[in-house]
Design a protein around this motif. Structure first.
Motif, PDB file in Angstrom:
ATOM      1  N   GLY A 114       0.783  -1.234   0.000  1.00 41.09           N
ATOM      2  CA  GLY A 114       0.000   0.000   0.000  1.00 41.09           C
ATOM      3  C   GLY A 114       0.807   1.272   0.000  1.00 41.09           C
ATOM      4  N   ALA A 115       2.126   1.190   0.196  1.00 43.75           N
ATOM      5  CA  ALA A 115       2.940   2.401   0.294  1.00 43.75           C
ATOM      6  C   ALA A 115       3.017   3.152  -1.027  1.00 43.75           C
ATOM      7  CB  ALA A 115       4.355   2.047   0.786  1.00 43.75           C
ATOM      8  N   LEU A 116       3.086   2.423  -2.126  1.00 45.03           N
ATOM      9  CA  LEU A 116       3.168   3.089  -3.422  1.00 45.03           C
ATOM     10  C   LEU A 116       1.863   3.813  -3.731  1.00 45.03           C
ATOM     11  CD1 LEU A 116       4.702   3.744  -5.979  1.00 45.03           C
ATOM     12  CD2 LEU A 116       3.939   1.565  -6.935  1.00 45.03           C
ATOM     13  N   PHE A 167       0.877   8.306  -4.180  1.00 44.53           N
ATOM     14  CA  PHE A 167       0.154   9.088  -5.180  1.00 44.53           C
ATOM     15  C   PHE A 167      -0.920   9.966  -4.542  1.00 44.53           C
ATOM     16  CE2 PHE A 167       1.932   5.810  -7.946  1.00 44.53           C
ATOM     17  CZ  PHE A 167       2.342   6.572  -9.022  1.00 44.53           C
ATOM     18  N   SER A 168      -1.502   9.521  -3.439  1.00 39.76           N
ATOM     19  CA  SER A 168      -2.544  10.321  -2.795  1.00 39.76           C
ATOM     20  C   SER A 168      -1.982  11.313  -1.789  1.00 39.76           C
ATOM     21  CB  SER A 168      -3.565   9.410  -2.114  1.00 39.76           C
ATOM     22  OG  SER A 168      -2.945   8.574  -1.148  1.00 39.76           O
ATOM     23  N   ALA A 169      -0.771  11.057  -1.261  1.00 42.80           N
ATOM     24  CA  ALA A 169      -0.186  11.934  -0.249  1.00 42.80           C
ATOM     25  C   ALA A 169       0.688  13.027  -0.854  1.00 42.80           C
ATOM     26  CB  ALA A 169       0.636  11.109   0.740  1.00 42.80           C
ATOM     27  N   THR A 170       0.974  12.944  -2.163  1.00 39.46           N
ATOM     28  CA  THR A 170       1.799  13.949  -2.840  1.00 39.46           C
ATOM     29  C   THR A 170       1.000  14.545  -3.991  1.00 39.46           C
ATOM     30  OG1 THR A 170       2.770  12.462  -4.501  1.00 39.46           O
ATOM     31  CG2 THR A 170       3.813  12.507  -2.325  1.00 39.46           C
ATOM     32  N   ASP A 171       1.664  15.377  -4.797  1.00 41.15           N
ATOM     33  CA  ASP A 171       0.976  15.936  -5.969  1.00 41.15           C
ATOM     34  C   ASP A 171       0.907  14.938  -7.124  1.00 41.15           C
ATOM     35  OD1 ASP A 171       3.565  15.881  -6.977  1.00 41.15           O
ATOM     36  OD2 ASP A 171       3.768  18.058  -7.143  1.00 41.15           O
ATOM     37  N   GLY A 172       1.444  13.732  -6.901  1.00 42.34           N
ATOM     38  CA  GLY A 172       1.373  12.682  -7.913  1.00 42.34           C
ATOM     39  C   GLY A 172       2.400  12.786  -9.010  1.00 42.34           C
ATOM     40  N   SER A 173       3.274  13.778  -8.955  1.00 42.34           N
ATOM     41  CA  SER A 173       4.303  13.913  -9.988  1.00 42.34           C
ATOM     42  C   SER A 173       5.344  12.815  -9.831  1.00 42.34           C
ATOM     43  CB  SER A 173       4.990  15.284  -9.892  1.00 42.34           C
ATOM     44  OG  SER A 173       5.728  15.382  -8.679  1.00 42.34           O
ATOM     45  N   ALA A 174       6.058  12.543 -10.914  1.00 40.40           N
ATOM     46  CA  ALA A 174       7.055  11.483 -10.886  1.00 40.40           C
ATOM     47  C   ALA A 174       8.114  11.751  -9.827  1.00 40.40           C
ATOM     48  CB  ALA A 174       7.694  11.339 -12.268  1.00 40.40           C
ATOM     49  N   ARG A 214       8.689   9.416  -6.510  1.00 47.15           N
ATOM     50  CA  ARG A 214       9.997   8.772  -6.342  1.00 47.15           C
ATOM     51  C   ARG A 214      10.599   9.133  -4.988  1.00 47.15           C
ATOM     52  NH1 ARG A 214      14.441   7.367 -10.635  1.00 47.15           N
ATOM     53  NH2 ARG A 214      16.116   6.677  -9.241  1.00 47.15           N
ATOM     54  N   THR A 215      10.507  10.394  -4.591  1.00 50.18           N
ATOM     55  CA  THR A 215      11.049  10.808  -3.300  1.00 50.18           C
ATOM     56  C   THR A 215      10.335  10.102  -2.153  1.00 50.18           C
ATOM     57  OG1 THR A 215      11.684  12.991  -4.150  1.00 50.18           O
ATOM     58  CG2 THR A 215      11.404  12.783  -1.775  1.00 50.18           C
ATOM     59  N   ALA A 216       9.000  10.034  -2.233  1.00 44.43           N
ATOM     60  CA  ALA A 216       8.221   9.406  -1.169  1.00 44.43           C
ATOM     61  C   ALA A 216       8.551   7.926  -1.022  1.00 44.43           C
ATOM     62  CB  ALA A 216       6.731   9.593  -1.451  1.00 44.43           C
ATOM     63  N   VAL A 217       8.830   7.258  -2.129  1.00 43.84           N
ATOM     64  CA  VAL A 217       9.061   5.816  -2.106  1.00 43.84           C
ATOM     65  C   VAL A 217      10.524   5.464  -1.857  1.00 43.84           C
ATOM     66  CG1 VAL A 217       9.020   3.726  -3.532  1.00 43.84           C
ATOM     67  CG2 VAL A 217       7.067   5.280  -3.551  1.00 43.84           C
ATOM     68  N   ALA A 218      11.435   6.223  -2.455  1.00 42.71           N
ATOM     69  CA  ALA A 218      12.839   5.820  -2.470  1.00 42.71           C
ATOM     70  C   ALA A 218      13.636   6.288  -1.259  1.00 42.71           C
ATOM     71  CB  ALA A 218      13.508   6.328  -3.752  1.00 42.71           C
ATOM     72  N   ASN A 258      -7.730   5.394  -4.894  1.00 41.03           N
ATOM     73  CA  ASN A 258      -8.595   6.172  -4.010  1.00 41.03           C
ATOM     74  C   ASN A 258      -7.940   6.316  -2.643  1.00 41.03           C
ATOM     75  OD1 ASN A 258     -10.379   6.059  -6.119  1.00 41.03           O
ATOM     76  ND2 ASN A 258     -11.869   4.738  -5.088  1.00 41.03           N
ATOM     77  N   ASP A 259      -8.007   7.517  -2.091  1.00 42.55           N
ATOM     78  CA  ASP A 259      -7.425   7.734  -0.773  1.00 42.55           C
ATOM     79  C   ASP A 259      -8.409   7.269   0.311  1.00 42.55           C
ATOM     80  OD1 ASP A 259      -9.344   9.748  -0.446  1.00 42.55           O
ATOM     81  OD2 ASP A 259      -7.938  11.370  -0.923  1.00 42.55           O
ATOM     82  N   ALA A 260      -8.085   7.565   1.572  1.00 40.85           N
ATOM     83  CA  ALA A 260      -8.896   7.087   2.693  1.00 40.85           C
ATOM     84  C   ALA A 260     -10.300   7.679   2.696  1.00 40.85           C
ATOM     85  CB  ALA A 260      -8.193   7.402   4.014  1.00 40.85           C
TER      86      ALA A 260
END
Length: 309
Positions: free
Chosen positions: A39-41, A45-52, A56-60, A155-157
């Motif tokens: 669920g982290a990926l 997308f829902s916790a950021t602006d969804g840009s690449a 990448r920063t949120a995941v890596a 979909n977010d929470a």
């Protein structure tokens, strides 16, 4: 590939873990994988602006990494963003979306939006990856391959859908059954769908062109071109998506939606009949994406009889 393409993300299974890769190296080249929790990926997308860059920063950042050789058989691609819990993702799509089916016209800019017909294909975990068989009922009337752009939403929470990107699919179905009676379309769609494992982190493509090749007994039996980009569609993608997500049923919290945008004319329109064992190859030349699957007719065992009244 003449157009500039957005960054690509791939989710994979490796050594009993789930990882993400942010590149597409050639076979034999090194590739860095970033481990992600379930669920982290989707959350990125829902916790950021969804840009690449933001995803990448949120995941890596701070993630455990593994360096593998691209093409390593121990690295197994996954359907992008597919939850491991069955029933947590939906696969659906739109029909009759191409301009070819509307006399080459585009939908009028003004006036009330008249949506295209929509169909439910199945749960997300029904999707097949490249190389996996596409099963169909044992006695189809006339099958058709349908190379399509597939939009991916998470979909977010609160149930708000967030666009993640797009990939490509083959919406195999029994068009003969549909033509026999359009009311049979839900049955028509009960054939497996293939999804490519590469998620393009950008807006839906205006142009997505390529070629289908169907191989039978080791020889090419049919081939033809297709265009499934938004410029080839009668309807505007935003209008279709906005209408679909006006229904609460597809806005359940945590749900992932894979939305097929419709297909160009294909082998069926050329008089070709897909047979058991045919291998369908989709080459999206504009995006450097290729995948193939073999069609398998399946005769399930009879269902248990109903109890006597």
């Amino acid at each position: 590939m003449s157009q500039s393409l957005p960054p690509v993300l791939t989710e994979v299974a490796y050594e009993n873990g789930r990882y993400v890769a942010f590149d597409r190296p050639l076979p034999g080249e090194p590739q860095t994988l970033y481990r992600v929790a379930e669920g982290a990926l989707a959350a990125a997308f829902s916790a950021t602006d969804g840009s690449a860059d933001a995803v990448r920063t949120a995941v890596a950042e701070g993630a455990e990494t593994a360096v593998v050789i691209a093409g390593d058989a121990s690295v197994r691609p996954l359907v992008p963003l597919l939850p491991s819990t069955s029933g947590s993702a939906l696969l659906s799509g739109f029909m009759g979306t191409h301009k070819k089916k509307w006399g080459g016209q585009s939908a009028p800019e003004e006036g009330e939006f008249t949506p295209p017909k929509w169909f439910f294909k199945g749960f997300g975990d029904w999707a097949r990856l490249p190389g996996e068989p596409l099963t169909v009922p044992a006695h189809p009337i006339a099958l058709i391959e349908e190379p399509e752009v597939v939009l991916v939403y998470v979909n977010d929470a609160d149930g708000t859908p967030h666009y993640a990107g797009y990939t490509f699919g083959n919406d195999l179905c029994d068009i003969g059954l549909h033509r026999k009676d359009p009311g049979y379309n839900p049955y028509c769609k009960l054939c497996d769908t293939a999804l490519a494992p590469w998620l393009f982190l950008g807006p839906p493509p205006r142009s997505a062109t390529g070629r289908v090749t169907i191989v039978r007994d080791g020889a090419t039996a049919w081939e033809g071109n297709f265009d499934c980009g938004s410029d080839a569609l009668y309807f505007r993608v935003r209008d279709m998506a906005d209408h679909l997500f006006s229904f609460p049923a597809v806005r359940r919290p945590g749900l992932v939606n894979y939305v097929l945008l419709g297909a160009d004319e294909a082998s069926f329109h050329d008089g070709f009949q897909i047979a058991d064992g045919d291998r369908i190859g989709i080459d999206v030349k504009s995006h450097g994406v290729t995948f193939e699957n073999t069609v398998r007719y399946v005769s399930p065992a009879a269902a248990a009889p109903l109890p006597a009244s």
